[in-house]
Design a protein around this motif. Structure first.
Motif, PDB file in Angstrom:
ATOM      1  N   PHE A 117       0.844  -1.194   0.000  1.00 29.15           N
ATOM      2  CA  PHE A 117       0.000   0.000   0.000  1.00 29.15           C
ATOM      3  C   PHE A 117       0.886   1.252   0.000  1.00 29.15           C
ATOM      4  O   PHE A 117       1.886   1.318   0.729  1.00 29.15           O
ATOM      5  CB  PHE A 117      -0.909   0.018   1.219  1.00 29.15           C
ATOM      6  N   PRO A 118       0.539   2.269  -0.757  1.00 24.11           N
ATOM      7  CA  PRO A 118       1.341   3.494  -0.764  1.00 24.11           C
ATOM      8  C   PRO A 118       1.494   4.126   0.609  1.00 24.11           C
ATOM      9  O   PRO A 118       2.503   4.790   0.882  1.00 24.11           O
ATOM     10  CB  PRO A 118       0.573   4.410  -1.727  1.00 24.11           C
ATOM     11  N   SER A 119       0.511   3.943   1.475  1.00 23.30           N
ATOM     12  CA  SER A 119       0.568   4.561   2.801  1.00 23.30           C
ATOM     13  C   SER A 119       1.786   4.094   3.585  1.00 23.30           C
ATOM     14  O   SER A 119       2.401   4.882   4.323  1.00 23.30           O
ATOM     15  CB  SER A 119      -0.703   4.233   3.596  1.00 23.30           C
ATOM     16  N   VAL A 120       2.171   2.827   3.449  1.00 25.73           N
ATOM     17  CA  VAL A 120       3.294   2.301   4.221  1.00 25.73           C
ATOM     18  C   VAL A 120       4.595   2.953   3.772  1.00 25.73           C
ATOM     19  O   VAL A 120       5.401   3.409   4.592  1.00 25.73           O
ATOM     20  CB  VAL A 120       3.380   0.766   4.094  1.00 25.73           C
ATOM     21  N   ARG A 121       4.803   3.002   2.471  1.00 31.62           N
ATOM     22  CA  ARG A 121       6.022   3.618   1.935  1.00 31.62           C
ATOM     23  C   ARG A 121       6.092   5.101   2.314  1.00 31.62           C
ATOM     24  O   ARG A 121       7.158   5.618   2.664  1.00 31.62           O
ATOM     25  CB  ARG A 121       6.036   3.452   0.420  1.00 31.62           C
ATOM     26  N   HIS A 122       4.976   5.786   2.263  1.00 33.30           N
ATOM     27  CA  HIS A 122       4.929   7.210   2.592  1.00 33.30           C
ATOM     28  C   HIS A 122       5.304   7.447   4.054  1.00 33.30           C
ATOM     29  O   HIS A 122       6.158   8.297   4.356  1.00 33.30           O
ATOM     30  CB  HIS A 122       3.523   7.746   2.310  1.00 33.30           C
ATOM     31  N   VAL A 123       4.684   6.699   4.951  1.00 34.43           N
ATOM     32  CA  VAL A 123       4.958   6.873   6.376  1.00 34.43           C
ATOM     33  C   VAL A 123       6.387   6.445   6.701  1.00 34.43           C
ATOM     34  O   VAL A 123       7.069   7.083   7.506  1.00 34.43           O
ATOM     35  CB  VAL A 123       3.931   6.094   7.215  1.00 34.43           C
ATOM     36  N   ALA A 124       6.867   5.388   6.057  1.00 34.55           N
ATOM     37  CA  ALA A 124       8.241   4.946   6.288  1.00 34.55           C
ATOM     38  C   ALA A 124       9.231   6.047   5.923  1.00 34.55           C
ATOM     39  O   ALA A 124      10.191   6.314   6.659  1.00 34.55           O
ATOM     40  CB  ALA A 124       8.525   3.686   5.477  1.00 34.55           C
ATOM     41  N   ARG A 125       9.023   6.689   4.795  1.00 32.70           N
ATOM     42  CA  ARG A 125       9.937   7.755   4.370  1.00 32.70           C
ATOM     43  C   ARG A 125       9.890   8.936   5.324  1.00 32.70           C
ATOM     44  O   ARG A 125      10.932   9.477   5.709  1.00 32.70           O
ATOM     45  CB  ARG A 125       9.588   8.204   2.952  1.00 32.70           C
ATOM     46  N   LYS A 126       8.695   9.337   5.723  1.00 33.68           N
ATOM     47  CA  LYS A 126       8.565  10.487   6.609  1.00 33.68           C
ATOM     48  C   LYS A 126       9.171  10.202   7.987  1.00 33.68           C
ATOM     49  O   LYS A 126       9.775  11.092   8.600  1.00 33.68           O
ATOM     50  CB  LYS A 126       7.097  10.872   6.743  1.00 33.68           C
ATOM     51  N   ALA A 127       9.011   8.984   8.470  1.00 33.90           N
ATOM     52  CA  ALA A 127       9.608   8.635   9.766  1.00 33.90           C
ATOM     53  C   ALA A 127      11.123   8.680   9.685  1.00 33.90           C
ATOM     54  O   ALA A 127      11.797   9.171  10.598  1.00 33.90           O
ATOM     55  CB  ALA A 127       9.136   7.259  10.206  1.00 33.90           C
ATOM     56  N   ALA A 128      11.681   8.176   8.588  1.00 31.66           N
ATOM     57  CA  ALA A 128      13.132   8.209   8.422  1.00 31.66           C
ATOM     58  C   ALA A 128      13.633   9.650   8.341  1.00 31.66           C
ATOM     59  O   ALA A 128      14.656  10.000   8.944  1.00 31.66           O
ATOM     60  CB  ALA A 128      13.534   7.436   7.171  1.00 31.66           C
ATOM     61  N   GLU A 129      12.910  10.496   7.626  1.00 34.45           N
ATOM     62  CA  GLU A 129      13.307  11.896   7.520  1.00 34.45           C
ATOM     63  C   GLU A 129      13.244  12.607   8.860  1.00 34.45           C
ATOM     64  O   GLU A 129      14.048  13.515   9.134  1.00 34.45           O
ATOM     65  CB  GLU A 129      12.414  12.617   6.507  1.00 34.45           C
ATOM     66  N   ALA A 130      12.316  12.189   9.720  1.00 36.45           N
ATOM     67  CA  ALA A 130      12.185  12.795  11.044  1.00 36.45           C
ATOM     68  C   ALA A 130      13.142  12.193  12.059  1.00 36.45           C
ATOM     69  O   ALA A 130      13.196  12.658  13.203  1.00 36.45           O
ATOM     70  CB  ALA A 130      10.741  12.637  11.541  1.00 36.45           C
ATOM     71  N   GLY A 131      13.888  11.168  11.666  1.00 39.24           N
ATOM     72  CA  GLY A 131      14.821  10.532  12.582  1.00 39.24           C
ATOM     73  C   GLY A 131      14.171   9.653  13.624  1.00 39.24           C
ATOM     74  O   GLY A 131      14.763   9.398  14.678  1.00 39.24           O
ATOM     75  N   LEU A 132      12.973   9.165  13.340  1.00 37.51           N
ATOM     76  CA  LEU A 132      12.248   8.319  14.283  1.00 37.51           C
ATOM     77  C   LEU A 132      12.496   6.844  13.979  1.00 37.51           C
ATOM     78  O   LEU A 132      12.472   6.433  12.817  1.00 37.51           O
ATOM     79  CB  LEU A 132      10.746   8.592  14.212  1.00 37.51           C
ATOM     80  N   THR A 133      12.708   6.069  15.015  1.00 34.21           N
ATOM     81  CA  THR A 133      12.751   4.620  14.861  1.00 34.21           C
ATOM     82  C   THR A 133      11.332   4.108  14.653  1.00 34.21           C
ATOM     83  O   THR A 133      10.395   4.551  15.326  1.00 34.21           O
ATOM     84  CB  THR A 133      13.369   3.966  16.110  1.00 34.21           C
ATOM     85  N   VAL A 134      11.169   3.162  13.734  1.00 29.72           N
ATOM     86  CA  VAL A 134       9.865   2.563  13.456  1.00 29.72           C
ATOM     87  C   VAL A 134       9.844   1.147  14.014  1.00 29.72           C
ATOM     88  O   VAL A 134      10.729   0.333  13.718  1.00 29.72           O
ATOM     89  CB  VAL A 134       9.571   2.521  11.943  1.00 29.72           C
ATOM     90  N   LEU A 135       8.847   0.856  14.824  1.00 32.07           N
ATOM     91  CA  LEU A 135       8.560  -0.505  15.255  1.00 32.07           C
ATOM     92  C   LEU A 135       7.367  -0.971  14.436  1.00 32.07           C
ATOM     93  O   LEU A 135       6.325  -0.319  14.439  1.00 32.07           O
ATOM     94  CB  LEU A 135       8.210  -0.550  16.751  1.00 32.07           C
TER      95      LEU A 135
END
Length: 242
Positions: A117-135
């Protein structure tokens, strides 16, 4: 001869977890209530601190659920995002980052979201740009893909030992990829990750209060890892990321 009784606590010994990366606050509407508050369960198993995300935030309302977690004392707050609302999720992760939160959590299975889903890729990129770890939950064989190439830190919470080979080959090209140990319960899974990628790529997770913490505790305590590696998996790596 009287058979000996299996004693998990004896085998776990004096192992302490300094930070459990996979703890949930709240309730699922379609499941039985947990056996007790997560704080009590963690204390009973000598798990000293927890990274906690809100089921309310994941299933119903991100902002109010996350605000509840932010009021909890003695926890590492993790922001719950709703991939069904990618634009709202990005606004929420930006708000949480501004409040000092260092990690966000994705619940694709509970939200009926697939890795493509595009939503996953979008949120993944934004989290990386914000320096947030994703669980993130989800089958690692599919969910590694939307996180690849962003250079962010990701912890795959549902890596099963049946799928460990797929995680290893994906993580070899992505130094930010890490795995929870919750489902790595085969005789050599932890040792294989340590030998292939390094023990710094594993984090202890229990999914308290909806899963039993004894099994991952027992596997870590009886593993072939040395004391420094065990300490890293039992909380050192999580503290570095979170």
């Amino acid at each position: 001869m009287i058979p000996s009784t299996f004693d998990a606590n004896r085998l776990i010994g004096d192992l302490e977890v300094t930070l459990d990366v996979d703890v949930l606050a709240g309730a699922y509407p379609d499941r039985d209530a947990p056996p007790g508050p997560f704080t009590k369960i963690l204390a009973e198993h000598r798990i000293r601190a927890a990274a906690v995300a809100s089921l309310r935030g994941a299933l119903f309302d991100m902002r109010s659920g996350n605000d509840e977690v932010l009021t909890l004392s003695d926890v590492v707050p993790v922001g719950a995002l709703d991939l069904r609302d990618p634009l709202g999720s990005v606004r929420e992760l930006e708000r949480l980052a501004g409040a000092g939160v260092r990690a966000v959590r994705l619940f694709p299975d509970e939200q009926g979201v697939e890795a493509g889903f595009p939503s996953v890729r979008h949120v993944a990129r934004k989290a990386a740009e914000a320096g947030l770890t994703v669980l993130t939950g989800g089958d690692v064989r599919r969910f590694w893909q939307p996180f690849a190439g962003w250079g962010g830190s990701v912890v795959f919470l549902d890596t099963h030992f049946y799928h460990l080979g797929d995680f290893l080959v994906a993580a070899a090209d992505e130094p930010g990829f890490h795995t929870s140990t919750r489902l790595l319960n085969s005789p050599d899974a932890l040792e294989t990750v340590a030998a292939t990628l390094g023990a710094d790529r594993m984090l202890y997770g229990s999914r308290t209060p909806y899963s039993e913490p004894v099994v991952p505790l027992l596997r870590l305590a009886t593993s072939g890892l040395d004391a420094a590696q065990i300490a890293a998996v039992a909380g050192g790596n999580a503290r570095r990321l979170l």
